[in-house]
Each structure stands twice: as C-alpha cells, then as structure tokens.
Design an enzyme around this catalytic site. Structure first.
Site, PDB file in Angstrom:
ATOM      1  N   ASP A 165     -23.553  67.107  36.687  1.00 41.11           N
ATOM      2  CA  ASP A 165     -24.759  66.375  37.095  1.00 41.11           C
ATOM      3  C   ASP A 165     -24.477  65.395  38.237  1.00 41.11           C
ATOM      4  OD1 ASP A 165     -25.688  67.697  34.926  1.00 41.11           O
ATOM      5  OD2 ASP A 165     -26.620  65.965  33.975  1.00 41.11           O
ATOM      6  N   ASP A 222     -30.296  76.029  30.757  1.00 41.31           N
ATOM      7  CA  ASP A 222     -29.176  75.085  30.739  1.00 41.31           C
ATOM      8  C   ASP A 222     -28.251  75.346  29.544  1.00 41.31           C
ATOM      9  OD1 ASP A 222     -27.570  72.897  31.050  1.00 41.31           O
ATOM     10  OD2 ASP A 222     -29.197  71.430  31.170  1.00 41.31           O
TER      11      ASP A 222
HETATM   12  C1  GLA Z   1     -27.901  68.727  31.691  1.00 40.34           C
HETATM   13  C2  GLA Z   1     -28.316  69.197  33.082  1.00 40.34           C
HETATM   14  C3  GLA Z   1     -29.221  68.175  33.722  1.00 40.34           C
HETATM   15  C4  GLA Z   1     -30.453  67.964  32.843  1.00 40.34           C
HETATM   16  C5  GLA Z   1     -30.021  67.581  31.424  1.00 40.34           C
HETATM   17  C6  GLA Z   1     -31.196  67.588  30.458  1.00 40.34           C
HETATM   18  O1  GLA Z   1     -27.127  67.579  31.773  1.00 40.34           O
HETATM   19  O2  GLA Z   1     -27.193  69.433  33.878  1.00 40.34           O
HETATM   20  O3  GLA Z   1     -29.623  68.597  35.014  1.00 40.34           O
HETATM   21  O4  GLA Z   1     -31.209  69.134  32.826  1.00 40.34           O
HETATM   22  O5  GLA Z   1     -29.053  68.484  30.912  1.00 40.34           O
HETATM   23  O6  GLA Z   1     -30.840  67.318  29.150  1.00 40.34           O
END
Ligand code: GLA
Length: 670
Positions: free
Chosen positions: A482, A419
């Site tokens: 998200d 990520d």
């Molecule tokens: C980002 C990702 C999410 C999750 C969070 C965790 O927002 O897009 O899917 O993994 O980080 O901190």
C-alpha cells in the site's frame, strides 16, 4: 566577563590543552579528543550542534530528526559507544547551519546507529560554502564510527548531508554523534540552523485555466464486449452549453446530444472509428474515438477515476459515493477523462439464505447507487477478496465467485478490485500456481456474468504478478504494497517500477497503487497530502509515464487549485492515456538523477527528468538515450510551453524531489 578577558582565558586554556595533547590532530585553534564527543558537557568554546534547535530544520526522507537520540528515539549508539549529544537522522537528509564566520571548526563522529540490524549504508558529507569539505565514504551497519573534522575559518554556512549511498534509504539510521562546532574566540553571533528551502519551493507547474473553447479530452480508444451494456461519457471542456454529436457511431449505440453520454451496446465485433464533435458558444472541437468491440477488450488505456480507500477507508457509505460522483462532474475531473467511482473495502454485509452477498447497512440499495453513478455517465467499481474475509475483515468471495460476479452484474458494477487478504489461509503454498488459482476462478466468473467488469488484481506484487497477471486475465495488477503520502513510500514504489515495463500494454497494466495527492487520511485525520508540491509533481509525472491507473484517493469535494492543476493537465493525461500503451523505461541514471521515457502514438517521446535528491540539480536528456537524432522541438507539458528546438540534448534545472515532463519531437497528426 569582559570579552578581552574571556578571550585571554580561553586562549590560555586552548594552548594548554594543545600542548598536553600534541599527538591529536587539531583543527582551528583548539584540540578536541574523541572522548570529548561522548561527554555530557561541551568543552569551553565549543557547542553541541543539537543545542542549536537544529532538528526542526533538518530535512530527511524518513522519520523525524532527534536531538541526542537515534532517529527512532533510542540512546545514540555506534558500535557500542553511546553519545549523549548529536543528531539522529535518516538518509537522505540535509541540515543547513548559518555560521557567519562565527566558527573555527566542526567535528563529529559518524556512523549507522546500532538500532539497525539489517542492511543499511550511507555517506556522510560536510559541505562548506557550497564545496564538499569532508566525506565519510560508504558506511555500513556495524562499522566503527568515523571522525569527520572540517576547518570552518571564515565560513558563511555549512551543510551536513547524509545520502543513501545509491541503494535506497532502507535502514539508513544515520548518527552525527557528538557533533560539535568550535567557536571563534569571542564571537557574539551564534551559529543557527535554517530550513533548507529547496525542498519547499513552489511546484514548477502552470495553473490550468480551462479554455472557453471546446476541447475533447481523455482516452482516444475504448473497448467493449459485443452485446454487453456500454457507457461512455465524452470528456469535454469549454464554455457551455455544449452539444455533442458523433459520426460513424456503431448501430446500437445512442449519444445524448446534451450530456455527451453514449449508451447502448455494440452488436458486432470490430473496430469503429467514431468522429466526435463538441460545439459550444465559443467554437467547436472534433476528435476520433476508436471503439473496439470484442472479447476481453476492456481497459485499453489505464483506468482513470477515484477510489474510496485513501480518503474514507472504513467510513465509506452510500452518501459519500454519491458525493464523489457529484464532485467528479462538478470539479471538472470527468471532463478530463476520469470515469470510475470505485468503492473499496467495508461495503460488505452478510450473505443471505441463498448465499448471495448483501451490502451492509451503509449501502441500502447498491443497484440504485449504480444507476445514480451511471446517470452521470460514470462507472461504479466494487471490492472483494478471493479469500473468506477481506483485509478489513468483511465477507469475501471465497467459494461464491460465480454468485458474486452475477450479483455485481445485476447491480450494474463496472470494475472489481480483488484483494488477496485472507486468501493466504486458503492457499496451499506460495507457488505461482496457487497465486494464480483464485484469480483464474474470478476471471471465469466475470466472463460469464453478462456485464463488462474491469478486473483489478490486488496481491501486492507477490510472485512477480506482472509476469502472469495478463495470463489470468487481469486488466491491472497491484505491483506493490500500500502507498502512503510520504516521499519514501511514493518514490520507492514509483521508481521501483523499473523493469516491469515489458509486461504492460493495452488491456493489462501495472498498478503501483492509488494517488496520494489532495486531502487523504484513511478516514482518521484528513489532511493535505504530506508530499511537498514538487513531490506531487513527481508522483503524477511518474504515474503518467508508467501508464499507471490514475485512481484519485482524495476528498473530491475539497480539492485546492494546486490539486486540480496536477490532476487536470490534459497534456500530462494524454501521456498516461496514450493509445500505444507503452510504459516508460528508465533510460539514464546518475546517483539520484534519472531520465525515463516512453514513445507515444503521435511519433514523439514523452520524457521525465527526475531529481530524487534534496537540492535542486541540472538534468540532461541525451537524444541518444531516447532514440532520437538531430534537432528536435521540446515542449514542457507541465508549463504548457514550447521551450525551443534542441540538437543532441536538453538540460534543465529540476527542483529537489521534483520532476519535469517534456515531449520531444514533432507530433504526426493521425
Ligand atoms: C489492502 C489493499 C488496500 C485496500 C485495503 C482495504 O490493504 O492493498 O488498497 O484495499 O486492503 O482493506
């Protein structure tokens, strides 16, 4: 006051006003000036729409309806003019008012609220007894308010609708400013708002009662790298005890006949067609499983499993991961093909003196945890960032990529979500080269770590990741920000995948984020998904057609039958896991109605019929749009029903915000 007297007075008053203002258009027996609509008090014989308790009955795609305020709760203002009354709403919205012949007319100013500075465009519509009586045309931010007047003589009901003008609901803060109903003189009944039932109708899906007869489910193809550990649980349903066997299993693989777990490793590269068999007291089932051994052959179908983020977020710990693995089996999900148990952010501790990553105190022994998950035939996933810190502020993998990949391999990790997060402070600029760089480094590290680890890129779609995700060796890549459990979030993400289909295929998938069905809440307030039942059907239908990873985001220990029905429909899963790996395209669209289709390995077409509007509507699938001709059998996959043979097209009523998934054509058996 006596009714007759009231009536006389009211009429006299109305006549006086009408005479005084003959230049203004009148609807019904009373004339209302535009200046009346900005007033605090309604003229006698008229009522404000926001006085009917209506906001609680408004259905809308974003925010909450407001009485006498904008949708964001500010004074209702269109082009500098402030209105004391009205309904502040947001596209798409609908408000149904029962009139029962109590009204003479409706009048309102309409427009986008001044609180929106960005692009936004809507159409206001007034429907009376099922017919459109007035419409504003497309209105944009900054337009002067328009006046809508409608005669309601004899009307039983009225609907106030706001649509998004066909360009999505972004910034569509729509005001029914000064909305007023002029009552029929002397009426006893008052107009009243009702909840629009279409939105909350039960979902149009069958409850799945697993047959006692054995059946083999899930993927028909699975990949591995020669010489690396292989683990695969044969997903099978049916009354137990079940016994598993396999013909043509490659040499070094072992199948446990009582659990259905295949372990070992394949020595030589090649394609092995294995004939699986499951036997139980109520019969037996066979199915071919193709095992492909070679370099970079992972995720030949979209990964299916669970991820901790949407339910537990920061509160994830060892016990919750073990419980997820237990429930994956106990709930029956594993028997339908779900295999990954993925830990998201918040497991990380500091690095030790050798620079190796160490889990935090919530994860006392990562290897033991992986062994536990593997003992059930499932796989364990983990999370990190290419940057120095993860999104939640924990230790990332920056400049420790090879070390971390080796640690993951040592623990027995099978999946890595990588990520972007704080890598933004490391990246020199936002060029494609800089976007690709950290992912190439980790790909190389995974290639050298000695274990098969599915590689999941997460950088929210920056730089059109779908165009280069496969080139850096990603098995899947997040295409968007998200997801949340709202119609706006889920539908804009899902339908927004149109155009990415050419980049997906076996081993490399677009990832529109994890599922938001069941109980979610990012640990704060676990609650049943805010999506309505039909919206959840749309979610799973779309994700299946899109060949998206199916990573469940809810509490697996607390799923109701509806959630299980959504997640364990084998015919729907078959579409998602189809061996051809072709992501669906949108083949037809008319306003808020859409048809998406993808070809399947058995020669049929999977077709989704979608209704993004807030009222039930008919959708037609034309054979010409999906590339078939002549009479074709149609099977409704959510209902498990052959609905007949159709020539040229198939039409069905699709619920508001809902979907129908059909299979068109006669399957050729392999
Ligand atoms: C980002 C990702 C999410 C999750 C969070 C965790 O927002 O897009 O899917 O993994 O980080 O901190």
């Amino acid at each position: 006051m006596e009714v007759a007297m009231y009536r006389r007075m009211w009429l006299a008053c109305a006549v006086a006003i009408a005479i005084a203002l003959t230049a203004l258009p009148a609807v019904g027996g009373m004339t209302i000036k535009q200046s009346d609509l900005t007033a605090q008090k309604a003229p006698k014989g008229a009522i404000w729409v926001d006085s009917l308790g209506i906001p609680s009955t408004v259905t809308q795609d974003f925010g909450r309806p407001q009485a006498g305020r904008s949708v964001d709760g500010r004074p209702m203002t269109i082009n500098g003019i402030v209105y004391a009354h009205g309904i502040g709403t947001h596209a798409n919205s609908m408000m149904k008012i029962i009139l029962d012949e109590s009204a003479e007319s409706f009048i309102s100013m309409v427009g986008l609220d001044d609180e929106v500075k960005e692009e936004g465009s809507v159409v206001f519509e007034v429907w009376v007894d099922g017919n459109k009586a007035a419409d504003s045309g497309i209105m944009r931010v900054g337009d002067e308010a328009k006046e809508l007047r409608v005669d309601l003589t004899g009307a039983k009901e009225m609907e106030l609708r706001v649509t998004d003008a066909g360009n999505g609901i972004g910034y569509d803060h729509a005001d029914w400013a000064g909305a007023m109903i002029i009552l029929k003189p002397g009426v006893k009944t008052q107009p009243r708002g009702v909840v629009v039932s279409h939105m909350f109708e039960p979902a149009r899906i069958a409850s799945v009662k697993p047959s006692p007869k054995p059946s083999i489910n899930g993927p028909r193809i699975v990949g591995t790298t020669p010489g690396r550990p292989f683990i695969f649980l044969i997903p099978a349903t049916g009354e137990g005890p079940l016994r598993y066997s396999a013909k043509n299993l490659p040499g070094d693989l072992i199948l446990d006949p009582s659990t259905g777990i295949i372990t070992g490793s394949v020595r030589d590269a090649g394609e092995y067609i294995v004939e699986l068999k499951v036997e139980g007291p109520r019969g037996s089932a066979t199915r071919e499983l193709t095992i492909v051994a070679g370099e970079h052959k992972l995720a030949l179908t979209p990964p299916m499993g669970w991820n901790s983020w949407n339910v537990w977020a920061r509160d994830i710990d060892d016990a919750k991961v073990r419980a997820a693995a237990d429930w994956m089996v106990k709930s029956g999900l594993a028997a339908h093909g779900y295999q990954y148990i993925n830990i998201d952010d918040c497991w990380e501790g500091e690095r030790n003196e050798k620079g190796e990553i160490v889990p935090n105190s919530k994860f006392p022994d990562m290897k033991a945890l992986a062994d536990y998950v593997h003992s059930k035939g499932l796989k364990l996933g983990i999370y990190s960032s290419p940057g120095p810190k993860t999104c939640a502020g924990f230790e990332g993998s920056w400049q420790h990529e090879h070390q971390d990949a080796k640690t993951y391999a040592k623990w027995g990790i099978d999946f890595l979500k990588h990520d972007w997060c704080s890598y933004r402070i490391v990246a020199l600029n936002d060029s494609r080269e800089e976007l690709m760089k950290p992912y190439k480094i980790m790909r190389d590290a995974l290639d050298r770590c000695g274990r098969d680890i599915v590689y999941s890129l997460c950088q929210y779609g920056m730089g059109n990741v779908w165009e280069w995700g496969a080139e850096v060796g990603g098995n899947l890549w997040r295409t968007t920000g998200d997801i949340h459990d709202s119609w706006n979030s889920m539908s804009s993400i899902g339908f927004g995948q149109a155009g990415t289909e050419q980049y997906a295929g076996p081993g490399h998938w677009n990832d529109p984020d994890m599922l938001v069905v069941g109980k979610v809440g990012w640990s704060a307030n676990l609650r049943p998904s805010n999506l309505t039942p039909n919206e959840q059907v749309t979610h799973i239908t779309l994700w299946s057609l899109l060949a998206s990873p199916l990573l469940i985001g809810c509490d697996l220990s607390d799923m109701d039958q509806f959630t299980l029905d959504l997640l364990t429909n084998d015919e729907v899963i078959e579409v998602n896991q189809d061996m051809l790996g072709k992501q669906a395209s949108r083949v037809w669209k008319d306003g808020e109605l859409e048809v998406w289709a993808r070809p399947l390995w058995d020669g049929t077409m999977a077709v989704g019929m979608f209704n993004r509007s807030i009222v039930n509507a008919e959708v037609t699938v034309n054979w010409a749009d999906i590339g078939v001709t002549g009479p074709q059998p149609v099977r409704d996959l959510w209902l498990h029903k052959n609905v007949g043979t159709f020539n040229g097209s198939y039409t069905e009523t699709v619920p508001a915000h809902g979907a129908i998934l059909i299979k068109v054509g006669k399957p050729k058996q392999k």
